[in-house]
Design a protein around this motif. Structure first.
Motif, PDB file in Angstrom:
ATOM      1  N   THR A 115      42.351  32.602  39.541  1.00 43.10           N
ATOM      2  CA  THR A 115      42.653  32.621  38.108  1.00 43.10           C
ATOM      3  C   THR A 115      44.122  32.298  37.861  1.00 43.10           C
ATOM      4  OG1 THR A 115      40.904  34.268  37.926  1.00 43.10           O
ATOM      5  CG2 THR A 115      42.368  34.025  36.035  1.00 43.10           C
ATOM      6  N   ASP A 138      33.377  34.056  35.460  1.00 44.79           N
ATOM      7  CA  ASP A 138      33.416  35.289  36.268  1.00 44.79           C
ATOM      8  C   ASP A 138      32.871  36.445  35.425  1.00 44.79           C
ATOM      9  OD1 ASP A 138      33.964  37.514  37.748  1.00 44.79           O
ATOM     10  OD2 ASP A 138      36.069  37.049  38.123  1.00 44.79           O
ATOM     11  N   ARG A 141      34.294  40.530  37.507  1.00 49.71           N
ATOM     12  CA  ARG A 141      35.575  41.213  37.497  1.00 49.71           C
ATOM     13  C   ARG A 141      35.834  41.730  36.077  1.00 49.71           C
ATOM     14  NH1 ARG A 141      41.210  41.096  37.529  1.00 49.71           N
ATOM     15  NH2 ARG A 141      42.128  40.532  39.551  1.00 49.71           N
ATOM     16  N   GLN A 147      42.010  37.884  31.265  1.00 51.60           N
ATOM     17  CA  GLN A 147      43.077  37.405  32.168  1.00 51.60           C
ATOM     18  C   GLN A 147      43.241  35.880  32.036  1.00 51.60           C
ATOM     19  OE1 GLN A 147      42.164  37.584  36.331  1.00 51.60           O
ATOM     20  NE2 GLN A 147      44.289  37.244  36.979  1.00 51.60           N
ATOM     21  N   ASP A 190      36.680  28.539  36.174  1.00 51.15           N
ATOM     22  CA  ASP A 190      37.031  29.680  37.034  1.00 51.15           C
ATOM     23  C   ASP A 190      35.731  30.357  37.468  1.00 51.15           C
ATOM     24  OD1 ASP A 190      38.519  31.531  38.384  1.00 51.15           O
ATOM     25  OD2 ASP A 190      39.198  32.641  36.620  1.00 51.15           O
TER      26      ASP A 190
HETATM   27 MG   LIG Z   1      39.899  35.628  39.022  1.00 50.93          MG
END
Ligand SMILES: [Mg+2]
Ligand SMILES: Nc1nc2c(ncn2[C@@H]2O[C@H](COP(=O)(O)OP(=O)(O)OP(=O)(O)O)[C@@H](O)[C@H]2O)c(=O)[nH]1
Length: 451
Positions: A115, A138, A141, A147, A190
């Motif tokens: 990331t 993702d 997470r 993020q 990502d």
């Molecule tokens: Mg990541």
């Protein structure tokens, strides 16, 4: 710093070569052992390190330094070339094209730096005037989308995600459609680095690969892993088609050389390296620049440049013959090989004294790589006397050579003509070290584009 471990001991060994007396067999053996120790200390794989030390030893014992180059400088250059080679040899760019929407997919295990690296890469690409968009697939997470979005906002690029959706493939499809419609020409996807189980992670990757059909899959590897980076990279390479590698966290590890050489050993090119947590700390990876930095000697670049130039220049006898205007096909073969090595005629000319590549019209450089290959095959199909240009090539010889090389007789005649132009040109070059004449006139010996 990335160079701390490997750098210090290797440059120490090289410095000792430069400061000692004459180079004899004993000195070469000592250097080999010192280099091997330095490589192992930097966590470079034992087989790779011993192979490099052995190559170095053999080359230092058997290779004659190019004309005008001292033995010591030639040795430093061998260390540099061998080091460059285990770091991957040449620099590669991302496989991106303006005429399509380019999809890059970032993969790697949790915490490797995917990331963070996407943020860095988005900044890098935006700076190069690409219209970048990001997709977060993702779903594992906590806070993954936030993020990525934070990084996207910082760089000023759009980030797509669906907080309530658990299906990574669905998010990817919708995200790509949305960002394509929004006119982006680079979309970076990502992916998750953790899952219930590792095999689920790999399964998800395969599904994403099938659906997303990325133009390039980029594997992110944590540089602090040192040589164990190899097994990790191999495991990913067996599941997906890795297009390139980015090695992160090379700041603050003494194992950077180990991680880079291990990643390079998988055969996938390393295109960038991460050198810190900040969004600016991404660098294009160039094995040559990296190797010379590792060796860390102020004058190393000067030495390497001199050796490169000397390698292109013919030896004394040949130079004398050429100055009289006698170029053999063997000379041409050497020149073709040098062009391959230096990446094209323009780069080769840049290496020569006198800035020869100035004023060379691009049209003059326009013949394909295939022609180059044909010319080499033609020369290799000649007899020794023909190659030395002792015998004139009459019609029946031309036809025979063409047959042997699998080309038309006209192609052979083209080479004969190139040789005549070369003779004129090399004569000038040898006399003045400079190409005379106006732009686009007189002509270069070979019409070759950067290869
Ligand atoms: Mg990541
Ligand atoms: N020092 C340093 N830290 C880095 C670098 N790249 C990433 N990091 C740090 O590594 C940690 C993990 O980075 P992420 O980008 O979240 O890693 P990830 O691969 O996306 O992790 P998951 O999403 O959990 O799979 C963060 O604390 C980053 O700041 C680097 O080049 N140098």
């Amino acid at each position: 710093m990335v160079l701390s471990g490997l750098g210090k001991s290797l440059s120490g060994a090289v410095n000792r070569i430069l400061s000692r007396g004459p180079i004899d067999k004993q000195a070469i053996l000592e250097l080999k052992n010192e280099i091997l120790r330095a490589l192992l200390e930097a966590d470079i794989n034992f087989n790779l390190a011993s192979q490099m030390a052995e190559n170095l030893h053999q080359r230092a014992l058997t290779e004659k330094p190019p004309m005008g180059i001292s033995r010591k400088d030639a040795m430093v250059n061998i260390v540099y070339e061998e080091l460059t080679s285990i770091m991957g040899g040449t620099a590669y760019s991302l496989d991106i094209q303006k005429k399509r929407v380019n999809i890059l997919m970032m993969i790697g295990i949790q915490g490797s730096g995917k990331t963070t690296t996407i943020g860095k890469l988005a900044k890098f690409l935006k700076h190069d005037r690409w219209n970048v968009g990001l997709v977060c697939t993702d779903t594992w997470r906590p806070g993954a989308l936030d993020q990525l979005k934070q990084l996207g906002d910082k760089v000023g690029v759009e980030t797509f995600g669906i907080p309530e959706e658990k299906n990574a493939v669905k998010i990817a499809s919708k995200g790509i459609k949305h960002l394509t419609d929004a006119g982006k020409n680079i979309i970076i996807v990502d992916t998750a680095g953790r899952h219930k189980e590792e095999k689920d992670l790999l399964k998800e990757m395969v599904k994403l690969d099938k659906k997303v059909k990325p133009d390039e899959i980029i594997l992110v590897i944590d540089g602090t892993l040192g040589q164990s980076a190899f097994n990790q990279a191999k495991a990913f390479a067996q599941t997906t088609n890795i297009g390139s590698i980015i090695v992160t966290k090379l700041d603050g590890t003494a194992k950077g050389g180990g991680a880079i050489s291990a990643a390079a050993a998988t055969g996938a090119p390393i295109k960038f390296i991460g050198l810190g947590e900040d969004i600016t700390e991404l660098e294009k990876f160039d094995p040559k620049g990296f190797a010379s930095r590792i060796l860390g000697l102020g004058d190393i670049t000067g030495i390497i440049d001199q050796v490169e130039r000397a390698q292109i220049m013919p030896d004394e006898d040949r130079a004398r013959a050429m100055m009289k205007g006698n170029v053999s096909y063997n000379d041409m073969l050497d020149l073709f090989k040098s062009m391959g090595k230096f990446g094209g005629i323009r780069k080769l000319l840049d290496k020569l004294p006198g800035g020869l590549s100035h004023n060379v019209d691009d049209n003059m450089l326009a013949t394909s790589k295939e022609s180059m290959k044909d010319f080499q095959n033609i020369i290799l199909s000649m007899t020794n006397d023909e190659r030395d240009a002792i015998i004139k090539l009459n019609r029946s010889r031309i036809d025979r050579i063409a047959m042997g090389a699998g080309v038309t007789s006209d192609k052979v005649r083209e080479l004969v003509k190139q040789k005549q132009v070369s003779e004129k040109w090399i004569k000038q070059m040898m006399k003045t070290g400079k190409r005379r004449g106006k732009k686009g006139q007189a002509g270069l010996p070979f019409n070759m584009m950067d290869m």
